[in-house]
Write an enzyme that holds these catalytic residues in place. Structure first.
Site, short mmCIF file in Angstrom:
data_model
loop_
_atom_site.label_atom_id
_atom_site.label_comp_id
_atom_site.label_asym_id
_atom_site.label_seq_id
_atom_site.Cartn_x
_atom_site.Cartn_y
_atom_site.Cartn_z
N ALA A 67 -16.13 -5.07 6.77
CA ALA A 67 -15.62 -6.07 7.70
C ALA A 67 -14.29 -5.60 8.27
O ALA A 67 -13.63 -4.73 7.72
CB ALA A 67 -15.45 -7.41 6.97
N GLY A 115 -19.24 -4.99 3.74
CA GLY A 115 -20.27 -5.52 4.63
C GLY A 115 -21.22 -4.46 5.15
O GLY A 115 -22.37 -4.76 5.49
N GLU A 118 -23.72 -4.20 2.44
CA GLU A 118 -24.50 -5.44 2.40
C GLU A 118 -25.54 -5.47 3.53
O GLU A 118 -26.65 -5.97 3.34
CB GLU A 118 -23.56 -6.65 2.48
CG GLU A 118 -22.78 -6.85 1.17
CD GLU A 118 -21.67 -7.88 1.26
OE1 GLU A 118 -21.68 -8.82 0.47
OE2 GLU A 118 -20.79 -7.73 2.14
N GLU A 138 -14.71 -5.21 -2.46
CA GLU A 138 -14.04 -6.49 -2.19
C GLU A 138 -13.11 -6.93 -3.31
O GLU A 138 -12.05 -7.53 -3.05
CB GLU A 138 -15.09 -7.58 -1.92
CG GLU A 138 -15.77 -7.48 -0.58
CD GLU A 138 -16.97 -6.54 -0.57
OE1 GLU A 138 -17.68 -6.48 0.45
OE2 GLU A 138 -17.19 -5.86 -1.60
N ASP A 295 -0.80 -0.77 4.18
CA ASP A 295 -1.17 0.61 3.97
C ASP A 295 -1.72 1.23 5.26
O ASP A 295 -1.47 2.41 5.55
CB ASP A 295 -2.22 0.71 2.85
CG ASP A 295 -2.56 2.15 2.52
OD1 ASP A 295 -1.72 2.84 1.92
OD2 ASP A 295 -3.68 2.59 2.88
N ASP A 343 11.23 30.59 -9.16
CA ASP A 343 12.26 30.19 -10.12
C ASP A 343 13.12 31.42 -10.41
O ASP A 343 12.72 32.56 -10.12
CB ASP A 343 11.62 29.66 -11.40
CG ASP A 343 12.55 28.74 -12.19
OD1 ASP A 343 12.40 27.51 -12.08
OD2 ASP A 343 13.43 29.26 -12.90
N ASN A 500 15.38 4.23 -5.10
CA ASN A 500 16.39 4.20 -6.17
C ASN A 500 17.53 3.25 -5.84
O ASN A 500 18.11 2.64 -6.74
CB ASN A 500 16.92 5.60 -6.45
CG ASN A 500 15.97 6.40 -7.32
OD1 ASN A 500 15.20 5.84 -8.09
ND2 ASN A 500 15.99 7.71 -7.18
N TYR A 659 4.25 1.56 -4.26
CA TYR A 659 3.83 2.93 -4.51
C TYR A 659 4.86 3.75 -5.30
O TYR A 659 4.50 4.72 -5.97
CB TYR A 659 3.56 3.66 -3.19
CG TYR A 659 2.28 3.24 -2.50
CD1 TYR A 659 1.15 2.88 -3.22
CD2 TYR A 659 2.18 3.23 -1.11
CE1 TYR A 659 -0.02 2.51 -2.59
CE2 TYR A 659 1.01 2.87 -0.46
CZ TYR A 659 -0.09 2.50 -1.21
OH TYR A 659 -1.25 2.14 -0.58
#
Length: 714
Positions: A67, A115, A118, A138, A295, A343, A500, A659
């Site tokens: 939907a 949907g 469905e 859903e 989102d 590193d 933060n 998040y």
């Protein structure tokens, strides 16, 4: 026969009709109000014309994603009768589809969710491409299926499978769909339409008994009373324990199936609609739908930024291996972007590679990838002790120790090793991007890219623009975050950036409660009950007490009027005692490895003794006031961030906390929570604790919302 904005219908000379979903102006097909209205017109034609069979397909790369959730707000706000009326329109459509006097076959070429699935269940046969993804998600929105999912699925595939699919709300691949008997066959994408037509011709010729299938979908569930009672009661108990009391939709879906088990299709659909309407009116559904909408906004903004990027990120690098560097390298390589992991010491390289190897091994154990695929990902991580090849890098992420002098030195050095247009990003969690840029000759190519730990699990990435950061640098960094499968949010530079800056007032509220004599164990339990994945003491142990103490000093220097404190806190006491959290197996809690090798927290009596010197009094306080004292500082500081333009919108601010900190999704975010109780109620609540300091004083924007009876979300 028909051409609309979402559907088209053609009739071939052999009597086979083809219904094609192709919603204009959209990249995917949705069951919008437009689609529902056009389907009604198509069914009128199918019922009136001489048709032998119906083939349904999509002209897009997906079938139907569900939907149109953007339409939910108005529908849900209209009340239960309007909601059931909204559902009834398409339920009538799907029942008419199911009752057509000829067989129907649907070719599922991609996503068929909610949907979309469905609709497929109302057809007689479902032929899927190997690329198909199906499910009924859903419950993840706080609602239940509303167009026959709880009715047709259990009658087609059995109760156990239906409960699993509906309660979990997850997507399932084509093979899973075939195994569950949702699909009748699965074929390569190139053969999909031919296979669907072949199935339809068999049904037309009477070689497939579609009427018996229909009768089973329209009849009561084939379970006797004892079987039904045992199956449903066991399912409710198990699913209820898994979902928890804050997420009622999964159990509501099972209750709808149970109540409709001895009913025929039409009565069962009415029961489902009543369950849907009940859930749609809950704050949980409104919050989770809001999370989905927010989102979508994040995704659109990230794509808009990505379009501004002048080149694609094809090679990346991370400076500083270890756990964080290894996590960044793992995520980049997993998503297909090769990365150098540099590193200054082999030990750091070894730790970073071990971290990547551990995460990939877990994916292999869970059958999410093959050993060969794991090898390919590892091959995309190139360990390095020198800067060889850095002139080919598009973006460098600096992830060395959180020390301004060290970071400035490393950033200045790497700038001389890369191309003039290479973007350099710092994974700092607290240090000003503008300040770090002072060491660079090309500050326009520099920004922040703040990952959250553990990198592979936390979806948020803060992209921080300093005073001289260019749009191109932001765009490329957002593009890289997108490529890594993350949720980037662009924020302005300030101490602590967004997450933060807002999290530490929350932790300050915790420190003041402990100072006033409230047991930290009680606070942890209360905040977890309120919906947080972990209480503040447990969170501090996971973050690291030393890290928290350092970050708190940065925040106090940046915002002395609000975040400078005049007492020795519980974290100071633990830090002085060398109890640094999970990293030392001792913090607010003691930690021992459980059977799965994960650190399990254990209450430690010695901590209570250790904290006695920093506790001043024994406050008699209600649970409600503890929660208020924890949340008010976070909310007031977040409102200031929006006022100052640190983050562009309340929606982005809410999603950053969901998040980035684990703020309870079922509450929709800080601003949606304030909307749910009312801005005036919040401001009155803050005023009651105003003597605790400026963190408890509502800023001008919140006071204005209260005075004008306004909400953050329309």
């Amino acid at each position: 026969m028909y051409q609309g904005k979402a559907l088209s219908l053609t009739l071939a000379p052999d009597g086979i009709a083809e219904l094609t979903f192709d919603l204009q102006g959209e990249s995917v097909n949705k069951f919008s109000l437009q689609t529902v209205a056009e389907l009604e017109q198509v069914l009128d034609l199918l019922e009136k014309n001489p048709v032998k069979g119906l083939l349904v397909k999509s002209a897009k790369d997906v079938f139907i994603v569900g939907a149109d959730i953007m339409e939910f707000g108005a529908v849900f706000a209209a009340g239960p009768e309007q909601i059931t009326g909204h559902l009834a329109k398409n339920n009538r459509n799907l029942c008419r589809l199911e009752d057509l006097p000829f067989p129907t076959v649907v070719a599922v070429n991609g996503f068929a969710l909610g949907g979309g699935l469905e609709f497929c269940l109302a057809c007689d046969y479902r032929v899927a491409s190997t690329a198909a993804k199906v499910g009924l998600p859903e419950t993840k929105l706080g609602i239940i299926p509303g167009w026959g999912g709880t009715v047709r699925l259990p009658r087609l595939v059995g109760l156990d499978t239906a409960v699993e699919w509906i309660a979990a709300g997850k997507e399932n691949g084509a093979e899973e769909g075939l195994k569950a008997h949702v699909f009748d066959s699965v074929v390569d994408p190139a053969r999909l339409l031919d296979a669907a037509r072949h199935t339809l011709n068999l049904a037309i010729a009477g070689k497939l008994d579609y009427q018996t299938r229909r009768n089973r979908k329209k009849a009561p569930l084939q379970l006797n009373f004892i079987e039904s009672m045992m199956a449903f009661e066991t399912s409710k108990a198990f699913v209820g324990a898994q979902a928890g009391r804050n997420y009622p939709a999964p159990v509501t879906a099972i209750k709808a199936m149970q109540k409709a088990a001895d009913k025929g299709r039409d009565e069962a659909l009415q029961i489902e609609a009543e369950g849907f309407a009940k859930m749609a009116q809950t704050p949980v559904a409104q919050s989770l739908v809001g999370i989905f909408v927010n989102d979508q906004l994040l995704g659109k903004k990230a794509k808009t930024w990505e379009k501004k990027a002048d080149k694609k990120i094809t090679r990346a690098a991370v400076l500083g291996a270890g756990i964080m560097g290894g996590g960044i390298a793992y995520q980049s390589a997993l998503k297909g972007v090769p990365i150098k992991m540099k590193d200054i010491a082999q030990k750091g390289i070894d730790i970073g590679l071990a971290e990547a190897n551990k995460l990939l091994s877990k994916r292999v154990e869970r059958k999410k990838m093959t050993p060969s695929e794991m090898g390919n990902v590892l091959n995309r991580i190139e360990p390095a002790l020198a800067y060889d090849g850095f002139e080919q890098i598009d973006i460098v992420v600096e992830a060395v120790v959180e020390n301004p002098k060290v970071k400035k030195s490393v950033l200045a050095e790497v700038e001389t090793k890369v191309n003039p247009d290479t973007v350099i990003a710092s994974n700092t969690s607290t240090i000003s991007i503008t300040y770090l840029a002072e060491s660079l000759s090309r500050p326009e190519n520099f920004c922040g890219m703040h990952f959250f730990n553990p990198v592979h699990m936390m979806p948020l990435v803060e992209v921080i623009r300093g005073e001289k950061t260019s749009d191109v640098a932001v765009a490329r960094t957002v593009a890289y975050a997108n490529a890594m499968g993350k949720k980037p949010i662009v924020v302005k530079d300030c101490p602590g950036f967004l997450v933060n800056r807002v999290l530490f007032p929350y932790l300050a509220g915790f420190a003041m409660l402990v100072r006033d004599g409230v047991d930290f164990l009680r606070i942890d339990k209360l905040m977890e009950t309120w919906g947080w994945p972990m209480g503040p003491a447990y969170l501090l142990d996971v973050v690291g007490i030393d890290t928290a103490v350092h970050a708190e000093k940065v925040m106090a220097e940046g915002f002395p009027e609000r975040m400078q404190r005049n007492f020795t806190s519980c974290t100071d006491a633990l830090f002085a005692a060398g109890r640094l959290g999970q990293k030392t197996d001792k913090g607010f809690y003691n930690y021992e490895l459980d059977k799965k090798g994960k650190p399990a927290k254990i209450a430690a009596a010695e901590v209570l003794e250790l904290l006695k010197p920093v506790i001043n009094g024994s406050l008699d306080i209600s649970d409600e006031d503890i929660i208020a004292r924890m949340l008010i500082p976070m909310a007031t500081e977040l409102a200031r961030c929006v006022e100052e333009g640190i983050v562009e919108s309340p929606a982005e601010a809410d999603m950053a906390l969901v998040y980035g900190t684990g703020f309870p999704p079922f509450r929709g975010g800080v601003f949606r929570w304030i909307d749910s109780i009312g801005a005036q109620v919040f401001c009155d609540m803050a005023a009651r604790f105003g003597d605790l300091g400026p963190l408890y004083q509502a800023p001008a924007s919140l006071l204005a919302k209260a005075a004008n009876n306004q909400k953050f979300y329309g």
